[in-house]
Scaffold this motif. Structure first.
Motif, PDB file in Angstrom:
ATOM      1  N   PHE A  32       0.830  -1.202   0.000  1.00  0.00           N
ATOM      2  CA  PHE A  32       0.000   0.000   0.000  1.00  0.00           C
ATOM      3  C   PHE A  32       0.866   1.254   0.000  1.00  0.00           C
ATOM      4  O   PHE A  32       0.640   2.171  -0.797  1.00  0.00           O
ATOM      5  CB  PHE A  32      -0.942  -0.008   1.203  1.00  0.00           C
ATOM      6  CG  PHE A  32      -1.878   1.156   1.235  1.00  0.00           C
ATOM      7  CD1 PHE A  32      -2.972   1.208   0.381  1.00  0.00           C
ATOM      8  CD2 PHE A  32      -1.681   2.205   2.112  1.00  0.00           C
ATOM      9  CE1 PHE A  32      -3.838   2.296   0.405  1.00  0.00           C
ATOM     10  CE2 PHE A  32      -2.539   3.291   2.138  1.00  0.00           C
ATOM     11  CZ  PHE A  32      -3.626   3.333   1.284  1.00  0.00           C
ATOM     12  N   ASP A  33       1.875   1.276   0.867  1.00  0.00           N
ATOM     13  CA  ASP A  33       2.763   2.441   0.925  1.00  0.00           C
ATOM     14  C   ASP A  33       3.491   2.637  -0.400  1.00  0.00           C
ATOM     15  O   ASP A  33       3.579   3.751  -0.909  1.00  0.00           O
ATOM     16  CB  ASP A  33       3.770   2.280   2.064  1.00  0.00           C
ATOM     17  CG  ASP A  33       4.737   3.437   2.136  1.00  0.00           C
ATOM     18  OD1 ASP A  33       4.281   4.578   2.358  1.00  0.00           O
ATOM     19  OD2 ASP A  33       5.950   3.208   1.942  1.00  0.00           O
ATOM     20  N   TRP A  34       3.999   1.555  -0.971  1.00  0.00           N
ATOM     21  CA  TRP A  34       4.728   1.661  -2.241  1.00  0.00           C
ATOM     22  C   TRP A  34       3.811   2.168  -3.350  1.00  0.00           C
ATOM     23  O   TRP A  34       4.175   3.074  -4.101  1.00  0.00           O
ATOM     24  CB  TRP A  34       5.339   0.312  -2.618  1.00  0.00           C
ATOM     25  CG  TRP A  34       6.070   0.359  -3.915  1.00  0.00           C
ATOM     26  CD1 TRP A  34       7.285   0.942  -4.144  1.00  0.00           C
ATOM     27  CD2 TRP A  34       5.637  -0.166  -5.176  1.00  0.00           C
ATOM     28  NE1 TRP A  34       7.636   0.801  -5.475  1.00  0.00           N
ATOM     29  CE2 TRP A  34       6.639   0.123  -6.121  1.00  0.00           C
ATOM     30  CE3 TRP A  34       4.513  -0.854  -5.588  1.00  0.00           C
ATOM     31  CZ2 TRP A  34       6.539  -0.250  -7.451  1.00  0.00           C
ATOM     32  CZ3 TRP A  34       4.409  -1.232  -6.913  1.00  0.00           C
ATOM     33  CH2 TRP A  34       5.418  -0.929  -7.834  1.00  0.00           C
ATOM     34  N   LEU A  35       2.619   1.607  -3.433  1.00  0.00           N
ATOM     35  CA  LEU A  35       1.687   2.033  -4.485  1.00  0.00           C
ATOM     36  C   LEU A  35       1.254   3.481  -4.295  1.00  0.00           C
ATOM     37  O   LEU A  35       1.063   4.206  -5.270  1.00  0.00           O
ATOM     38  CB  LEU A  35       0.470   1.110  -4.524  1.00  0.00           C
ATOM     39  CG  LEU A  35       0.737  -0.278  -5.087  1.00  0.00           C
ATOM     40  CD1 LEU A  35      -0.427  -1.214  -4.779  1.00  0.00           C
ATOM     41  CD2 LEU A  35       0.997  -0.216  -6.593  1.00  0.00           C
ATOM     42  N   MET A  36       1.096   3.917  -3.048  1.00  0.00           N
ATOM     43  CA  MET A  36       0.690   5.304  -2.784  1.00  0.00           C
ATOM     44  C   MET A  36       1.796   6.300  -3.127  1.00  0.00           C
ATOM     45  O   MET A  36       1.513   7.442  -3.455  1.00  0.00           O
ATOM     46  CB  MET A  36       0.296   5.475  -1.310  1.00  0.00           C
ATOM     47  CG  MET A  36      -1.021   4.844  -0.945  1.00  0.00           C
ATOM     48  SD  MET A  36      -2.434   5.622  -1.751  1.00  0.00           S
ATOM     49  CE  MET A  36      -2.442   7.235  -0.986  1.00  0.00           C
ATOM     50  N   THR A  37       3.045   5.877  -3.044  1.00  0.00           N
ATOM     51  CA  THR A  37       4.155   6.813  -3.216  1.00  0.00           C
ATOM     52  C   THR A  37       4.891   6.653  -4.543  1.00  0.00           C
ATOM     53  O   THR A  37       5.840   7.388  -4.803  1.00  0.00           O
ATOM     54  CB  THR A  37       5.164   6.657  -2.063  1.00  0.00           C
ATOM     55  OG1 THR A  37       5.648   5.316  -2.034  1.00  0.00           O
ATOM     56  CG2 THR A  37       4.520   6.998  -0.724  1.00  0.00           C
ATOM     57  N   THR A  38       4.462   5.711  -5.363  1.00  0.00           N
ATOM     58  CA  THR A  38       5.145   5.452  -6.630  1.00  0.00           C
ATOM     59  C   THR A  38       4.415   6.124  -7.784  1.00  0.00           C
ATOM     60  O   THR A  38       3.194   6.057  -7.879  1.00  0.00           O
ATOM     61  CB  THR A  38       5.228   3.930  -6.891  1.00  0.00           C
ATOM     62  OG1 THR A  38       6.020   3.351  -5.863  1.00  0.00           O
ATOM     63  CG2 THR A  38       5.851   3.625  -8.230  1.00  0.00           C
ATOM     64  N   ASP A  39       5.176   6.754  -8.643  1.00  0.00           N
ATOM     65  CA  ASP A  39       4.627   7.299  -9.886  1.00  0.00           C
ATOM     66  C   ASP A  39       4.500   6.133 -10.854  1.00  0.00           C
ATOM     67  O   ASP A  39       5.503   5.656 -11.385  1.00  0.00           O
ATOM     68  CB  ASP A  39       5.554   8.375 -10.434  1.00  0.00           C
ATOM     69  CG  ASP A  39       5.115   8.908 -11.788  1.00  0.00           C
ATOM     70  OD1 ASP A  39       4.003   8.566 -12.257  1.00  0.00           O
ATOM     71  OD2 ASP A  39       5.888   9.677 -12.383  1.00  0.00           O
ATOM     72  N   LEU A  40       3.284   5.660 -11.044  1.00  0.00           N
ATOM     73  CA  LEU A  40       3.090   4.485 -11.894  1.00  0.00           C
ATOM     74  C   LEU A  40       3.525   4.728 -13.336  1.00  0.00           C
ATOM     75  O   LEU A  40       3.804   3.779 -14.061  1.00  0.00           O
ATOM     76  CB  LEU A  40       1.633   4.021 -11.841  1.00  0.00           C
ATOM     77  CG  LEU A  40       1.179   3.462 -10.494  1.00  0.00           C
ATOM     78  CD1 LEU A  40      -0.277   3.009 -10.565  1.00  0.00           C
ATOM     79  CD2 LEU A  40       2.074   2.341 -10.032  1.00  0.00           C
ATOM     80  N   ASP A  41       3.626   5.994 -13.738  1.00  0.00           N
ATOM     81  CA  ASP A  41       4.129   6.287 -15.086  1.00  0.00           C
ATOM     82  C   ASP A  41       5.614   5.979 -15.214  1.00  0.00           C
ATOM     83  O   ASP A  41       6.126   5.839 -16.316  1.00  0.00           O
ATOM     84  CB  ASP A  41       3.864   7.748 -15.455  1.00  0.00           C
ATOM     85  CG  ASP A  41       2.388   8.017 -15.679  1.00  0.00           C
ATOM     86  OD1 ASP A  41       1.672   7.094 -16.129  1.00  0.00           O
ATOM     87  OD2 ASP A  41       1.947   9.140 -15.392  1.00  0.00           O
ATOM     88  N   SER A  42       6.307   5.872 -14.076  1.00  0.00           N
ATOM     89  CA  SER A  42       7.743   5.585 -14.116  1.00  0.00           C
ATOM     90  C   SER A  42       8.058   4.099 -13.925  1.00  0.00           C
ATOM     91  O   SER A  42       9.213   3.701 -14.040  1.00  0.00           O
ATOM     92  CB  SER A  42       8.475   6.407 -13.056  1.00  0.00           C
ATOM     93  OG  SER A  42       8.136   5.955 -11.770  1.00  0.00           O
ATOM     94  N   VAL A  43       7.053   3.296 -13.639  1.00  0.00           N
ATOM     95  CA  VAL A  43       7.260   1.865 -13.436  1.00  0.00           C
ATOM     96  C   VAL A  43       7.395   1.193 -14.800  1.00  0.00           C
ATOM     97  O   VAL A  43       6.529   1.368 -15.663  1.00  0.00           O
ATOM     98  CB  VAL A  43       6.080   1.241 -12.644  1.00  0.00           C
ATOM     99  CG1 VAL A  43       6.219  -0.267 -12.551  1.00  0.00           C
ATOM    100  CG2 VAL A  43       5.996   1.859 -11.266  1.00  0.00           C
ATOM    101  N   PRO A  44       8.471   0.438 -15.011  1.00  0.00           N
ATOM    102  CA  PRO A  44       8.630  -0.214 -16.314  1.00  0.00           C
ATOM    103  C   PRO A  44       7.577  -1.315 -16.503  1.00  0.00           C
ATOM    104  O   PRO A  44       7.402  -2.168 -15.634  1.00  0.00           O
ATOM    105  CB  PRO A  44      10.034  -0.802 -16.271  1.00  0.00           C
ATOM    106  CG  PRO A  44      10.411  -0.828 -14.835  1.00  0.00           C
ATOM    107  CD  PRO A  44       9.578   0.175 -14.114  1.00  0.00           C
TER     108      PRO A  44
END
Length: 79
Positions: free
Chosen positions: A21-33
């Motif tokens: 949950f923390d990772w998904l909340m703080t990650t820019d999904l546009d930058s995830v390969p």
């Protein structure tokens, strides 16, 4: 989530849920390969589902709770 679509139930350890949950909340999904746009959408769907289905124990976690969960999950990692 559409009621007429097939679903899968997954039980997570609380620590794993907090870390994800923390990772998904703080990650820019546009930058995830990703190799397909559906992968990014599935991560966004997972976040939405965690927000909706998880109790306040996960969504209301403090920084200390998250740090403890990260330590617990990483404790027995062999890689």
């Amino acid at each position: 989530m559409e009621d007429d679509l097939p679903t899968v139930s997954v039980r997570l350890w609380r620590a794993d849920a907090l870390v994800l949950f923390d990772w998904l909340m703080t990650t820019d999904l546009d930058s995830v390969p990703v190799t397909h746009p559906a992968q990014k959408q599935a991560l966004a769907d997972l976040l939405s589902r965690l927000e909706w289905a998880a109790d306040a124990d996960v969504t209301g976690a403090t920084a200390e709770d998250i740090a403890a969960a990260q330590s617990e999950v990483a404790r027995d990692m062999d890689w």
